[in-house]
Design a protein around this motif. Sequence first.
Motif, PDB file in Angstrom:
ATOM      1  N   ASN A   1      51.485 -16.620 -65.263  1.00 55.99           N
ATOM      2  CA  ASN A   1      51.278 -15.311 -64.628  1.00 55.99           C
ATOM      3  C   ASN A   1      52.499 -14.408 -64.730  1.00 55.99           C
ATOM      4  O   ASN A   1      52.422 -13.217 -64.400  1.00 55.99           O
TER       5      ASN A   1
ATOM      6  N   THR B   1      53.915 -12.540 -66.795  1.00 55.82           N
ATOM      7  CA  THR B   1      53.585 -11.975 -68.104  1.00 55.82           C
ATOM      8  C   THR B   1      54.688 -11.115 -68.709  1.00 55.82           C
ATOM      9  O   THR B   1      54.622 -10.778 -69.891  1.00 55.82           O
TER      10      THR B   1
ATOM     11  N   ASN C   1      49.195 -22.214 -70.208  1.00 57.42           N
ATOM     12  CA  ASN C   1      48.615 -21.328 -71.212  1.00 57.42           C
ATOM     13  C   ASN C   1      49.673 -20.301 -71.621  1.00 57.42           C
ATOM     14  O   ASN C   1      49.790 -19.230 -71.029  1.00 57.42           O
TER      15      ASN C   1
ATOM     16  N   SER D   1      49.805 -18.395 -74.070  1.00 52.02           N
ATOM     17  CA  SER D   1      49.314 -17.203 -74.775  1.00 52.02           C
ATOM     18  C   SER D   1      49.397 -15.937 -73.925  1.00 52.02           C
ATOM     19  O   SER D   1      49.456 -14.823 -74.456  1.00 52.02           O
ATOM     20  N   SER D   2      49.423 -16.086 -72.588  1.00 55.54           N
ATOM     21  CA  SER D   2      49.533 -14.897 -71.734  1.00 55.54           C
ATOM     22  C   SER D   2      50.958 -14.357 -71.671  1.00 55.54           C
ATOM     23  O   SER D   2      51.185 -13.259 -71.186  1.00 55.54           O
TER      24      SER D   2
ATOM     25  N   SER E   1      52.941 -12.902 -73.700  1.00 52.24           N
ATOM     26  CA  SER E   1      53.011 -12.217 -74.996  1.00 52.24           C
ATOM     27  C   SER E   1      54.361 -11.552 -75.255  1.00 52.24           C
ATOM     28  O   SER E   1      54.672 -11.199 -76.396  1.00 52.24           O
TER      29      SER E   1
END
Length: 814
Positions: free
Chosen positions: A73, A75, A95, A97-98, A100
């Motif tokens: 979270n 991000t 994860n 991928s979040s 970025s």
Amino acid sequence: MTSMHLLSLPFNQLSGNIDGTLITKLTNLAFLDLSNNQLSGELPASISQMPSLEQLLLNGNQLRGVLPPELANCTKLKILNLRYNNLSGELAAVNFSSLSNLNMLDLGNNKFTGDIPASLYSLKSLKALRLAKNSLEGEIAPAMVELQALTYLSLSADGLTNITTALQILKDCKNLTAIILSKNFNKEAIPTNTEWADRYFQNLQVLGLGGCQLTGQVPLWLSNLSNLLALDLSENQLTGPVPTWLGSLPYLFYLDLSGNLLSGEIPPEITGLHALTMDHFESRINQSILQFPIFIKPANGSGLQYNQLTELPPAIYLQNNTLHGMILPQIGQLKNLLVLDLSHNNFSGNIPVELCNLTNLERLDLSTNHLNGEIPSTLNSLHFLALFNVANNNLEGPIPSGGQFDLFPLSSYEGNPKLCGAILLKHCSNHSGNEDPPTTKHMNKKVLIGMAFAICFGGAFILIMSAFTILYLMKAQQRKYARTNKVKFIATSVSSFPNVPSGDSILVMVPNHGDSAKKNLSMSDILKATSNFDQENIIGSGGFGMVYKATAPDGSKLAIKRLSSEMCLMEREFRAEVEALSRAQHKNLVSLQGYCMHGSSWLLIYSYMENSSLDYWLHEMANSGLMLDWPTRLKIARGTSQGLCYIHETCQPHIVHRDIKSSNILLDEHFEAHVADFGLSRLILPYNTHVTTELVGTLGYIPPEYGQTWVATLRGDIYSFGVVLLELLTGRRPVELFKPKESAELVTWVKQMRYQGRQDQIFDLQLKGKGFDEQMLKVLEIACMCVNENPLKRPTIRDVVAWLENISVDLQTK
């Protein structure tokens, strides 16, 4: 980023768990650095409630448990460093991928398991990825090619397989400059496909494939890596010869082929490595800081890390192979080389005299070979040599003396029964390179024993009588000297010394220094000028003796250093060394005007410095109302660096100072800095058997590595100069015994203040608010690089001179 968005508390011995409740209150925090403390427990899931977080640095703690999935979270994260903890579990739980915006990810030195998570491959902004030293497994997935921004990849010491597939995939990551895959791919065959290098890996500068036990030969495709700087293929099972084409790689300066099964001779082409022979080769290398430090050298592990490619020591490691033949004299051409290790091979023949041309060499290991002949005496000119090992060969004759050779341990020479010399307590006077005559070999054994006994007895008798005779003559000469106080003046030549009658003193004035009046100085003038070395004329003292102020008959002032009577000096060596030092002439060195051997006294005559020492102005005058302003301090720093650069790199022979400190920086009437005592360590130590194992230096200025090696080096002088820079910035002494432990040592205190973001509180109160803070911050950065605990990370004195010059130019334009 404002201060309210930053929390930086590294190296503060913080302990306990990270307070999850506190984390929830730091919602606006963008930078959190709690690295290198003693934090334990798990990383709290509440980390997800820091939406503004851009940099999270928790490396060097004792965190355990798994990565919380809530980390995804954050991000806005750009940098995530959790290296050196006890984190575990599978990385796939997060994860990635979040994230970025992530461009630097270091999860190395933990206990993560499983495959490299597929979500990592979606991070298009990722520039540096380090997952080394975990328990990952499997293969590098084809999706790795999606990381087109990646420049740095370290996956060493995991459990990866299929090196061929890994390289085929990585060849398409076109921006990669560093690939470190050491200690993976156990016992696989190294790929030989040449197509890769023809079109790919053209930006690659560092390749680490050490410790993999790879089979095959050194692959030809490496010859096309035209930008390669460092190649590590150590600790494999590679066979065949050392490739000749390695010598054609234009920028290669770090080569490690140790711990393989290589055979044959060293190809002459290796001695033509351009980067190791060219001037200023560092300027051809990218000077920028790496995203993450480089850890290579699995076979030569020192625990060191390198944050810049220029910090890698130029080195050739070929030890632990089956190489044979002669050590090529042409190796002496590799003038930039710092490390040469040819140990544990089958080399034979003599040690080439040409190795004395490797004037920057710090480590030379030729042990466990079949070398014969003598150790070249010219190797004692390698003033920066910190390690020398020729154990377990067939060497003979005297071990060189003087310079660094008086400091190497006995283990450097063991396994060579024919070596001799003072360090082995084995006399060399009867050494000869010739065998006994054939007639001697066939003489009757009893006759030989009788002759030997007679010779020994007769020799002992002669020695005893000679000793009594010498003592008698010395007493007679002393009585004669006391009666006549005769001084013989030698005009202006220091290149030749006539035979001086016993009992005479020698007074020599160095050409181009003294004027005609000073050329007529006599010993009686010096005695009168110092009031017979009365203590009222003492203006300084140090480890080598007292310094006296003297007024010459023409009214000019001199400084006379009277060397301690405990110094074990030999007249011939004293003359030779002073002659060498007299050639060292630079505007930022205290000039040697002359010297004298007077009875049991050894005197050095210097120019007098009107403004005493830097130590006096910083520490004795601090409360007098008189002070050095910042432009003057910067001028002193520049002058000192230029003087140090001269003795390190220009004068012949090069000189390691060994005792850079503020009291050895003298100031003339214009506050121009002059480095003093720059030759005394060189002059004394090679001939003083009583101090060869003592640690040279002054408390607070001594580099940390001297406590382990006891060998003075170029980088040791850089550390001491860094301490002087900190004195100029802070006005504090290097060690203040009556302060609390955490602030008693200047270097430790400055580092802690910087880590806490309080560098503005470091500077001398007399300097603050005068408009020079920007320049002082730049000098602080230089000083901290100089006092780095890792000597290989310290800058060269040439770099320091350039940096200080640029700051001075900036100051003049204000």
